[in-house]
Design a protein around this motif. Sequence first.
Motif, PDB file in Angstrom:
ATOM      1  N   LEU A 104      16.482   3.583  -5.403  1.00 38.89           N
ATOM      2  CA  LEU A 104      15.861   2.322  -5.004  1.00 38.89           C
ATOM      3  C   LEU A 104      14.378   2.541  -4.774  1.00 38.89           C
ATOM      4  O   LEU A 104      13.983   3.508  -4.103  1.00 38.89           O
ATOM      5  N   CYS A 105      13.568   1.641  -5.296  1.00 41.60           N
ATOM      6  CA  CYS A 105      12.152   1.664  -4.942  1.00 41.60           C
ATOM      7  C   CYS A 105      11.969   0.756  -3.725  1.00 41.60           C
ATOM      8  O   CYS A 105      12.745  -0.174  -3.492  1.00 41.60           O
ATOM      9  N   ALA A 106      10.950   1.052  -2.946  1.00 36.82           N
ATOM     10  CA  ALA A 106      10.637   0.249  -1.773  1.00 36.82           C
ATOM     11  C   ALA A 106       9.140   0.284  -1.556  1.00 36.82           C
ATOM     12  O   ALA A 106       8.478   1.272  -1.892  1.00 36.82           O
ATOM     13  N   MET A 107       8.615  -0.754  -0.972  1.00 38.31           N
ATOM     14  CA  MET A 107       7.176  -0.792  -0.745  1.00 38.31           C
ATOM     15  C   MET A 107       6.853  -1.683   0.441  1.00 38.31           C
ATOM     16  O   MET A 107       7.646  -2.566   0.803  1.00 38.31           O
ATOM     17  N   GLY A 108       5.688  -1.432   1.037  1.00 40.02           N
ATOM     18  CA  GLY A 108       5.284  -2.193   2.200  1.00 40.02           C
ATOM     19  C   GLY A 108       3.778  -2.214   2.348  1.00 40.02           C
ATOM     20  O   GLY A 108       3.079  -1.403   1.746  1.00 40.02           O
ATOM     21  N   LEU A 161      18.481  -4.150  -0.737  1.00 45.30           N
ATOM     22  CA  LEU A 161      18.660  -4.182   0.708  1.00 45.30           C
ATOM     23  C   LEU A 161      17.951  -5.418   1.259  1.00 45.30           C
ATOM     24  O   LEU A 161      16.797  -5.686   0.940  1.00 45.30           O
ATOM     25  N   THR A 162      18.654  -6.140   2.093  1.00 41.12           N
ATOM     26  CA  THR A 162      18.095  -7.347   2.688  1.00 41.12           C
ATOM     27  C   THR A 162      17.966  -7.142   4.189  1.00 41.12           C
ATOM     28  O   THR A 162      18.964  -6.832   4.857  1.00 41.12           O
ATOM     29  N   LEU A 163      16.782  -7.340   4.716  1.00 36.25           N
ATOM     30  CA  LEU A 163      16.562  -7.187   6.144  1.00 36.25           C
ATOM     31  C   LEU A 163      17.188  -8.352   6.884  1.00 36.25           C
ATOM     32  O   LEU A 163      16.911  -9.516   6.562  1.00 36.25           O
ATOM     33  N   ILE A 164      18.031  -8.025   7.865  1.00 35.67           N
ATOM     34  CA  ILE A 164      18.650  -9.056   8.692  1.00 35.67           C
ATOM     35  C   ILE A 164      17.731  -9.382   9.865  1.00 35.67           C
ATOM     36  O   ILE A 164      17.411 -10.545  10.118  1.00 35.67           O
ATOM     37  N   ALA A 165      17.314  -8.335  10.585  1.00 36.54           N
ATOM     38  CA  ALA A 165      16.504  -8.558  11.783  1.00 36.54           C
ATOM     39  C   ALA A 165      15.845  -7.264  12.213  1.00 36.54           C
ATOM     40  O   ALA A 165      16.263  -6.171  11.844  1.00 36.54           O
ATOM     41  N   THR A 166      14.817  -7.439  13.018  1.00 38.06           N
ATOM     42  CA  THR A 166      14.099  -6.325  13.649  1.00 38.06           C
ATOM     43  C   THR A 166      14.372  -6.379  15.137  1.00 38.06           C
ATOM     44  O   THR A 166      14.247  -7.448  15.756  1.00 38.06           O
ATOM     45  N   ALA A 167      14.743  -5.229  15.696  1.00 33.15           N
ATOM     46  CA  ALA A 167      15.104  -5.179  17.110  1.00 33.15           C
ATOM     47  C   ALA A 167      14.122  -4.301  17.874  1.00 33.15           C
ATOM     48  O   ALA A 167      13.988  -3.115  17.599  1.00 33.15           O
ATOM     49  N   ASN A 168      13.427  -4.902  18.815  1.00 33.80           N
ATOM     50  CA  ASN A 168      12.531  -4.172  19.715  1.00 33.80           C
ATOM     51  C   ASN A 168      13.169  -4.099  21.091  1.00 33.80           C
ATOM     52  O   ASN A 168      13.782  -5.066  21.550  1.00 33.80           O
ATOM     53  N   GLN A 169      13.023  -2.981  21.738  1.00 39.27           N
ATOM     54  CA  GLN A 169      13.588  -2.824  23.067  1.00 39.27           C
ATOM     55  C   GLN A 169      12.923  -3.761  24.042  1.00 39.27           C
ATOM     56  O   GLN A 169      11.698  -3.874  24.071  1.00 39.27           O
ATOM     57  N   GLY A 170      13.739  -4.474  24.800  1.00 39.03           N
ATOM     58  CA  GLY A 170      13.207  -5.344  25.836  1.00 39.03           C
ATOM     59  C   GLY A 170      12.818  -6.730  25.386  1.00 39.03           C
ATOM     60  O   GLY A 170      12.255  -7.502  26.170  1.00 39.03           O
ATOM     61  N   SER A 171      13.088  -7.067  24.145  1.00 38.29           N
ATOM     62  CA  SER A 171      12.767  -8.416  23.673  1.00 38.29           C
ATOM     63  C   SER A 171      13.847  -8.895  22.710  1.00 38.29           C
ATOM     64  O   SER A 171      14.665  -8.106  22.241  1.00 38.29           O
ATOM     65  N   GLU A 172      13.838 -10.162  22.434  1.00 34.66           N
ATOM     66  CA  GLU A 172      14.794 -10.739  21.497  1.00 34.66           C
ATOM     67  C   GLU A 172      14.528 -10.194  20.093  1.00 34.66           C
ATOM     68  O   GLU A 172      13.374  -9.998  19.709  1.00 34.66           O
ATOM     69  N   ALA A 173      15.591 -10.024  19.348  1.00 34.59           N
ATOM     70  CA  ALA A 173      15.431  -9.592  17.960  1.00 34.59           C
ATOM     71  C   ALA A 173      14.764 -10.688  17.135  1.00 34.59           C
ATOM     72  O   ALA A 173      14.891 -11.880  17.442  1.00 34.59           O
ATOM     73  N   THR A 174      14.046 -10.274  16.121  1.00 32.19           N
ATOM     74  CA  THR A 174      13.398 -11.206  15.201  1.00 32.19           C
ATOM     75  C   THR A 174      14.208 -11.270  13.920  1.00 32.19           C
ATOM     76  O   THR A 174      14.361 -10.254  13.242  1.00 32.19           O
ATOM     77  N   GLN A 182       0.813  -1.210   0.000  1.00 29.44           N
ATOM     78  CA  GLN A 182       0.000   0.000   0.000  1.00 29.44           C
ATOM     79  C   GLN A 182       0.852   1.267   0.000  1.00 29.44           C
ATOM     80  O   GLN A 182       0.379   2.325  -0.380  1.00 29.44           O
ATOM     81  N   TYR A 183       2.090   1.127   0.483  1.00 36.52           N
ATOM     82  CA  TYR A 183       2.962   2.287   0.632  1.00 36.52           C
ATOM     83  C   TYR A 183       4.155   2.116  -0.281  1.00 36.52           C
ATOM     84  O   TYR A 183       4.779   1.057  -0.309  1.00 36.52           O
ATOM     85  N   PHE A 184       4.464   3.165  -1.002  1.00 38.34           N
ATOM     86  CA  PHE A 184       5.499   3.083  -2.024  1.00 38.34           C
ATOM     87  C   PHE A 184       6.474   4.240  -1.854  1.00 38.34           C
ATOM     88  O   PHE A 184       6.057   5.385  -1.689  1.00 38.34           O
ATOM     89  N   MET A 185       7.735   3.917  -1.895  1.00 41.28           N
ATOM     90  CA  MET A 185       8.761   4.909  -1.641  1.00 41.28           C
ATOM     91  C   MET A 185       9.874   4.834  -2.673  1.00 41.28           C
ATOM     92  O   MET A 185      10.125   3.767  -3.255  1.00 41.28           O
ATOM     93  N   TRP A 186      10.495   5.952  -2.876  1.00 40.63           N
ATOM     94  CA  TRP A 186      11.716   6.025  -3.666  1.00 40.63           C
ATOM     95  C   TRP A 186      12.821   6.590  -2.781  1.00 40.63           C
ATOM     96  O   TRP A 186      12.617   7.599  -2.096  1.00 40.63           O
ATOM     97  N   PHE A 206      12.596  -3.984  -0.979  1.00 35.41           N
ATOM     98  CA  PHE A 206      13.332  -3.053  -1.826  1.00 35.41           C
ATOM     99  C   PHE A 206      13.630  -3.653  -3.189  1.00 35.41           C
ATOM    100  O   PHE A 206      13.848  -4.861  -3.325  1.00 35.41           O
ATOM    101  N   GLY A 207      13.666  -2.781  -4.200  1.00 33.89           N
ATOM    102  CA  GLY A 207      14.233  -3.160  -5.476  1.00 33.89           C
ATOM    103  C   GLY A 207      15.752  -3.158  -5.378  1.00 33.89           C
ATOM    104  O   GLY A 207      16.325  -2.693  -4.388  1.00 33.89           O
ATOM    105  N   LYS A 208      16.423  -3.649  -6.423  1.00 34.77           N
ATOM    106  CA  LYS A 208      17.884  -3.744  -6.408  1.00 34.77           C
ATOM    107  C   LYS A 208      18.551  -2.391  -6.552  1.00 34.77           C
ATOM    108  O   LYS A 208      19.711  -2.234  -6.204  1.00 34.77           O
TER     109      LYS A 208
END
Lengths: 111, 115
Positions: A88-92, B43-56, A31-35, A101-103
């Motif tokens: 980079l494009c990004a969406m969520g 970009l590749t997401l490694i993990a999400t970090a929330n305060q007070g809990s283990e990272a996902t 629903q959300y799109f970013m550059w 993200f796109g490359k």
Amino acid sequence: QKEVEQDPGPLSVPEGAIVSLNCTYSNSAFQYFMWYRQYSRKGPELLMYTYSSGNKEDGRFTAQVDKSSKYISLFIRDSQPSDSATYLCAMGPGANSKLTFGKGITLSVRP
Amino acid sequence: SAVISQKPSRDICQRGTSLTIQCQVDSQVTMMFWYRQQPGQSLTLIATANQGSEATYESGFVIDKFPISRPNLTFSTLTVSNMSPEDSSIYLCSVEGGDMNTEAFFGQGTRLTVV
């Protein structure tokens, strides 16, 4: 099919040209799109943000979203050498959700 | 938008060693994210970090290799452990913000080279 596909580039244009950068996606939940613009040796910087379908304009930049075609674009008018960067494009799908993200495509604007 | 300071900005490390990357935000945030950016890759997401809990952690990333700390709402660290040349990459810290908390803001990144 990858969730987000972005034209690979690189792209080189003369100063003053109109640049069109594009991404396609497969996830209808987005629903959300970013550059983002990323200069060499810097982190990505949010450039444009759009919710759902439609156009958004900010100065020389226009972001366009066509959810029916699952296609987003970024147009740069009167391109400048300072626009040379990776885009980079990004969406969520929603708040506090993972972005996809796109490359990225590297743009070079020649003086 | 949040201001994110990340350090070190770059490092060259020997294989088998570990590097801890720090991320400081100028405002309190619930979620902090760690990404990897390899050359020619998204970009590749490694993990999400929330305060007070283990990272996902995302698929393909494990806590033993990438331990994360989140001691408070403005700070996080990512450690790259037992490094190999394949870990050479840019590592980015990110927080969400904006009106709908859907926009990601990034630090300047840490450029890691493992030799």
